[in-house]
Design a protein around this motif. Structure first.
Motif, PDB file in Angstrom:
ATOM      1  N   LEU A 172     -22.004   6.453   7.419  1.00 14.85           N
ATOM      2  CA  LEU A 172     -22.181   5.285   6.402  1.00 14.85           C
ATOM      3  C   LEU A 172     -21.359   4.156   6.775  1.00 14.85           C
ATOM      4  CD1 LEU A 172     -23.067   7.282   3.123  1.00 14.85           C
ATOM      5  CD2 LEU A 172     -24.650   6.312   4.926  1.00 14.85           C
ATOM      6  N   LEU A 173     -20.192   4.296   6.961  1.00  8.28           N
ATOM      7  CA  LEU A 173     -19.292   3.299   7.180  1.00  8.28           C
ATOM      8  C   LEU A 173     -19.497   2.482   8.466  1.00  8.28           C
ATOM      9  CD1 LEU A 173     -15.912   4.707   6.006  1.00  8.28           C
ATOM     10  CD2 LEU A 173     -17.160   2.939   4.760  1.00  8.28           C
ATOM     11  N   GLU A 174     -19.891   3.197   9.503  1.00  7.50           N
ATOM     12  CA  GLU A 174     -20.454   2.507  10.764  1.00  7.50           C
ATOM     13  C   GLU A 174     -21.682   1.620  10.564  1.00  7.50           C
ATOM     14  OE1 GLU A 174     -20.555   5.436  13.765  1.00  7.50           O
ATOM     15  OE2 GLU A 174     -18.315   5.314  14.456  1.00  7.50           O
ATOM     16  N   LYS A 175     -22.567   2.236   9.729  1.00  4.81           N
ATOM     17  CA  LYS A 175     -23.769   1.611   9.410  1.00  4.81           C
ATOM     18  C   LYS A 175     -23.576   0.261   8.668  1.00  4.81           C
ATOM     19  CE  LYS A 175     -26.932   5.497   9.704  1.00  4.81           C
ATOM     20  NZ  LYS A 175     -27.980   6.516   9.026  1.00  4.81           N
ATOM     21  N   LEU A 176     -22.620   0.494   7.811  1.00  2.00           N
ATOM     22  CA  LEU A 176     -22.512  -0.733   6.985  1.00  2.00           C
ATOM     23  C   LEU A 176     -21.756  -1.884   7.822  1.00  2.00           C
ATOM     24  CD1 LEU A 176     -21.007   0.486   3.702  1.00  2.00           C
ATOM     25  CD2 LEU A 176     -22.910  -0.824   4.071  1.00  2.00           C
ATOM     26  N   GLU A 177     -20.762  -1.406   8.566  1.00  2.00           N
ATOM     27  CA  GLU A 177     -19.987  -2.308   9.777  1.00  2.00           C
ATOM     28  C   GLU A 177     -21.021  -3.141  10.642  1.00  2.00           C
ATOM     29  OE1 GLU A 177     -15.814  -2.293  11.425  1.00  2.00           O
ATOM     30  OE2 GLU A 177     -17.150  -1.070  12.741  1.00  2.00           O
ATOM     31  N   TRP A 178     -22.071  -2.223  10.859  1.00  5.10           N
ATOM     32  CA  TRP A 178     -23.236  -3.004  12.037  1.00  5.10           C
ATOM     33  C   TRP A 178     -23.916  -3.919  11.025  1.00  5.10           C
ATOM     34  CZ3 TRP A 178     -25.206   2.733  13.759  1.00  5.10           C
ATOM     35  CH2 TRP A 178     -24.140   3.188  14.721  1.00  5.10           C
ATOM     36  N   GLU A 179     -24.334  -3.502   9.952  1.00  4.41           N
ATOM     37  CA  GLU A 179     -25.216  -4.418   9.065  1.00  4.41           C
ATOM     38  C   GLU A 179     -24.442  -5.776   8.824  1.00  4.41           C
ATOM     39  OE1 GLU A 179     -26.360  -2.437   5.559  1.00  4.41           O
ATOM     40  OE2 GLU A 179     -27.835  -1.191   6.585  1.00  4.41           O
ATOM     41  N   LYS A 234     -31.399  -3.769  14.225  1.00  7.72           N
ATOM     42  CA  LYS A 234     -31.971  -2.410  13.862  1.00  7.72           C
ATOM     43  C   LYS A 234     -32.455  -1.711  15.284  1.00  7.72           C
ATOM     44  CE  LYS A 234     -32.637  -2.931   9.184  1.00  7.72           C
ATOM     45  NZ  LYS A 234     -33.833  -2.653   7.816  1.00  7.72           N
ATOM     46  N   ASN A 235     -32.949  -2.582  16.239  1.00  2.88           N
ATOM     47  CA  ASN A 235     -33.540  -1.898  17.437  1.00  2.88           C
ATOM     48  C   ASN A 235     -32.234  -1.269  18.365  1.00  2.88           C
ATOM     49  OD1 ASN A 235     -35.912  -3.040  16.755  1.00  2.88           O
ATOM     50  ND2 ASN A 235     -35.549  -4.783  17.817  1.00  2.88           N
ATOM     51  N   ASN A 236     -30.853  -1.582  17.881  1.00  2.68           N
ATOM     52  CA  ASN A 236     -29.941  -0.960  18.674  1.00  2.68           C
ATOM     53  C   ASN A 236     -29.710   0.391  17.874  1.00  2.68           C
ATOM     54  OD1 ASN A 236     -29.795  -3.229  20.207  1.00  2.68           O
ATOM     55  ND2 ASN A 236     -28.206  -4.117  18.888  1.00  2.68           N
ATOM     56  N   ILE A 237     -30.133   0.807  17.055  1.00  2.00           N
ATOM     57  CA  ILE A 237     -29.821   2.053  16.236  1.00  2.00           C
ATOM     58  C   ILE A 237     -31.051   2.958  16.685  1.00  2.00           C
ATOM     59  CG2 ILE A 237     -29.289   3.312  14.171  1.00  2.00           C
ATOM     60  CD1 ILE A 237     -28.447   0.383  13.176  1.00  2.00           C
ATOM     61  N   ARG A 238     -30.820   4.147  17.485  1.00  2.00           N
ATOM     62  CA  ARG A 238     -31.896   4.872  17.901  1.00  2.00           C
ATOM     63  C   ARG A 238     -31.581   6.350  17.258  1.00  2.00           C
ATOM     64  NH1 ARG A 238     -32.151   3.514  24.415  1.00  2.00           N
ATOM     65  NH2 ARG A 238     -32.291   1.002  23.966  1.00  2.00           N
ATOM     66  N   THR A 239     -32.873   6.928  16.951  1.00  2.00           N
ATOM     67  CA  THR A 239     -32.719   8.187  16.514  1.00  2.00           C
ATOM     68  C   THR A 239     -33.455   9.165  17.462  1.00  2.00           C
ATOM     69  OG1 THR A 239     -34.839   7.940  15.247  1.00  2.00           O
ATOM     70  CG2 THR A 239     -32.809   7.593  14.412  1.00  2.00           C
TER      71      THR A 239
END
Length: 229
Positions: free
Chosen positions: A8-15, A21-26
């Motif tokens: 979650l901290l990494e996602k917050l830092e990315w935001e 968001k295209n760089n975040i892949r699942t």
């Protein structure tokens, strides 16, 4: 109170950095990830002292991974297996998981074993997955930062990464952590200003505001004077 783990901290830092968001892949769970889950389960059973020999005979690949991990299981100290460390930092709950934590008299070692391919050392060191775990071990034990370490064991290759800690790293991470959590820390700082008005309300005013949903139940109760019995 909010809960934050490394992901979650990494996602917050990315935001905060406005990364697309295209760089975040699942991706769907692969067969290798399923084997990795079974490997972690076997390691937990070993930690509990349960017999695993029959299973390892049936799954020779997992048996090889367990053999790579065994030397680390013999490190002396008090052990906590598959555990979560938590720490309340400025009203925000931080937490992270460890496959094993070994507590010695003047040292604590966190271990993470994985079947993933060996990662870039510097990228892994700078990740929240590493830095938050080191931070939590330091805050929870109150040992000197130099007595804290985190070990990654890549059982596929036998590669071992050991990350140490220091006062300088601890301070740098706190600054990074506060920058990442800034919106949530600001909410906590503003909270007393928003609620202090309830202390000056009369009971009737507080009641009316509570009915109008302008104040919380806690603020309403705080405005009612105590009556001695």
């Amino acid at each position: 109170m909010n809960r934050f783990n490394p992901s979650l901290l990494e996602k917050l830092e990315w935001e905060n950095k406005k990364i697309s968001k295209n760089n975040i892949r699942t991706t769907p769970i692969s067969q290798g990830e399923k084997l990795g889950g079974e490997f972690h389960l076997i390691m937990q059973q070993i930690g509990l002292g349960l017999p695993v020999e029959l299973f390892l005979k049936a799954y020779p690949q997992i048996d090889k991974w367990v053999e790579v991990a065994k030397p680390f299981l013999d490190i002396p100290g008090s052990k906590q297996w598959n555990t979560e460390a938590q720490y309340l930092y400025k009203s925000q709950l931080l937490y992270a998981n460890y496959d094993l934590i070994i507590y010695q008299e003047k040292q604590v070692i966190g271990l993470d074993w994985t079947i993933q391919k060996t990662s870039n050392f510097q990228l892994l060191e700078n990740s929240f997955h590493t830095q938050l775990r080191l931070f939590l071990l330091h805050e929870r034990t109150q040992l000197s930062a130099s007595e804290i370490s985190l070990v990654y064991l890549f059982v596929n290759t036998g590669d071992v990464y050991q990350f140490t800690y220091s006062k300088e790293k601890h301070q740098a991470f706190k600054e990074r952590l506060e920058a990442t959590l800034l919106p949530f820390l600001a909410e906590v700082e503003d909270f007393p200003k928003q609620t202090s008005s309830s202390c000056t309300l009369t009971p009737q005013e507080a009641h009316d505001k509570w009915l109008a949903k302008e104040i919380s139940a806690e603020e309403y109760l705080a405005a009612i004077p105590e009556v001695e019995l």
